[in-house]
Scaffold this motif. Sequence first.
Motif, short mmCIF file in Angstrom:
data_model
loop_
_atom_site.label_atom_id
_atom_site.label_comp_id
_atom_site.label_asym_id
_atom_site.label_seq_id
_atom_site.Cartn_x
_atom_site.Cartn_y
_atom_site.Cartn_z
N LEU A 102 0.81 -1.22 0.00
CA LEU A 102 0.00 0.00 0.00
C LEU A 102 0.84 1.26 0.00
CD1 LEU A 102 -2.86 -1.05 2.46
CD2 LEU A 102 -3.01 -0.74 -0.02
N PHE A 103 1.89 1.30 0.83
CA PHE A 103 2.64 2.55 0.88
C PHE A 103 3.44 2.77 -0.39
CE2 PHE A 103 7.15 2.02 1.29
CZ PHE A 103 7.38 0.81 1.93
N VAL A 104 3.95 1.69 -1.01
CA VAL A 104 4.69 1.86 -2.27
C VAL A 104 3.74 2.30 -3.37
CG1 VAL A 104 6.06 0.70 -4.02
CG2 VAL A 104 6.46 0.21 -1.62
N PHE A 105 2.58 1.66 -3.44
CA PHE A 105 1.63 2.00 -4.50
C PHE A 105 1.20 3.46 -4.38
CE2 PHE A 105 -2.64 2.21 -6.36
CZ PHE A 105 -2.37 1.71 -7.62
N GLY A 106 1.17 3.97 -3.17
CA GLY A 106 0.73 5.35 -2.96
C GLY A 106 1.72 6.40 -3.40
N ILE A 107 3.00 6.03 -3.60
CA ILE A 107 3.99 7.05 -3.95
C ILE A 107 4.59 6.86 -5.33
CG2 ILE A 107 4.64 7.35 -1.54
CD1 ILE A 107 7.20 5.81 -2.18
N PHE A 108 4.21 5.83 -6.07
CA PHE A 108 4.94 5.55 -7.31
C PHE A 108 4.75 6.61 -8.38
CE2 PHE A 108 0.97 3.80 -8.88
CZ PHE A 108 1.05 4.02 -10.24
N LEU A 109 3.75 7.48 -8.25
CA LEU A 109 3.51 8.51 -9.26
C LEU A 109 4.33 9.77 -9.05
CD1 LEU A 109 -0.36 8.21 -9.73
CD2 LEU A 109 1.42 7.49 -11.30
N GLU A 113 6.73 4.84 -13.29
CA GLU A 113 6.35 3.53 -13.82
C GLU A 113 7.35 2.46 -13.37
OE1 GLU A 113 4.41 0.48 -15.70
OE2 GLU A 113 3.69 2.51 -15.25
N THR A 114 8.62 2.79 -13.32
CA THR A 114 9.62 1.81 -12.90
C THR A 114 9.50 1.50 -11.42
OG1 THR A 114 11.13 2.66 -14.59
CG2 THR A 114 12.08 1.25 -12.90
N VAL A 115 9.22 2.50 -10.60
CA VAL A 115 9.01 2.25 -9.17
C VAL A 115 7.83 1.30 -8.98
CG1 VAL A 115 8.48 3.28 -6.93
CG2 VAL A 115 10.06 4.43 -8.47
N LYS A 116 6.80 1.47 -9.80
CA LYS A 116 5.67 0.55 -9.73
C LYS A 116 6.10 -0.86 -10.14
CE LYS A 116 0.89 -0.16 -11.24
NZ LYS A 116 1.08 -1.59 -11.52
N LYS A 117 6.92 -0.97 -11.19
CA LYS A 117 7.42 -2.29 -11.60
C LYS A 117 8.25 -2.92 -10.48
CE LYS A 117 7.55 -1.64 -16.63
NZ LYS A 117 8.38 -1.60 -17.84
N VAL A 118 9.08 -2.12 -9.82
CA VAL A 118 9.89 -2.64 -8.71
C VAL A 118 8.97 -3.22 -7.64
CG1 VAL A 118 11.38 -1.96 -6.79
CG2 VAL A 118 11.90 -1.17 -9.11
#
Length: 338
Positions: free
Chosen positions: A7-14, A89-94
């Motif tokens: 949740l916390f990663v998904f919230g900042i990937f943009l 987009e790459t942070v989301k892939k990570v």
Amino acid sequence: MHRSLLLFVFGIFLLLSASAQDMAGKANRFIQLLTKEQQAQTLYPFDTGERYHFSYVPRDDRKGISVNELSDVQRKALFALLTTTLSGETVKKVNDIMQLDLVLKELEHRQDNDHYRDPGKYFVTIFGVPSAHTIWGWRFEGHHVAFNFSADKNELVAGTPGFLGANPAIVLEGPLKDKQVLKAETEQAFDLLRSLSPEELQKTLIAASAPAEIITGASRQAMIAHPAGIRYSELSPAHQQQLLALISLYVHRFTKLFADNMLKDIQKAGMDSLWFTWAGSTEHALGKPCYYRIQGPTLIIEYDNTQNNANHIHTVVRDLKNDFGGDMLLEHYKAAHR
């Protein structure tokens, strides 16, 4: 823990890209949130041999501090640091790749207390003193994710080796069924391959069988001595544009400013020095191993999908001038500290 991590990663990937100065600020914010004991795990001198360590397989002996050992606030600071070097987009892939470890844990019928597959076993290590006036770097690494960043004052000098992998490449069952983290890297390449003329295809294909792994591996120096396949100049203009789009996909794993600088280096070195290489199956399907490579004077991009019935992808970007910051950056660092 795994749910909160997602949740916390998904919230900042943009979050948008940032300069190396922002990177230093985010790094110092992360360091300040660590305890003294955690700082001792995380901080290394810039000129240590550990900085050249590069591995993308599961390991228990990585240096640095793992995501598992961080509080929620510390994790947010870590991923805020990651957004200063990688695109949203790459942070989301990570993040998605980290979650695939849970898929593998289920597929391999591992017990809850078995941490061989663990989305928290990703480590951060910081080399040198982060600031807008120093030479320093940092690494984020775990199973199927490995990035090495180096900065000189306000400039991000290197973001490579930069590795992303996916196992399974396509999730075949369960809640994440049909998930494909590296879908674009696969489909854009096959689109290019299918569009080639018979003459172009004949030059591009170098072997009926794909190598079992990316050729550069985890080596300190990326080296493929003899380029093969088809030259950029031998492609039609439309296919040249498709090849450039594929290169752009990989280079824009990084923030826009850094990606643009990499593209300028490619252009400066000469577009006719680029080669596109394919080995293995030309059919896009499970059970059909394939490999492709883009190689030029300044970079090597590799894609390999051969393991686990060709449902296990490895990809890497290597900057042939600036991997690990390059030798010149280390010399500048040593000169400044004499």
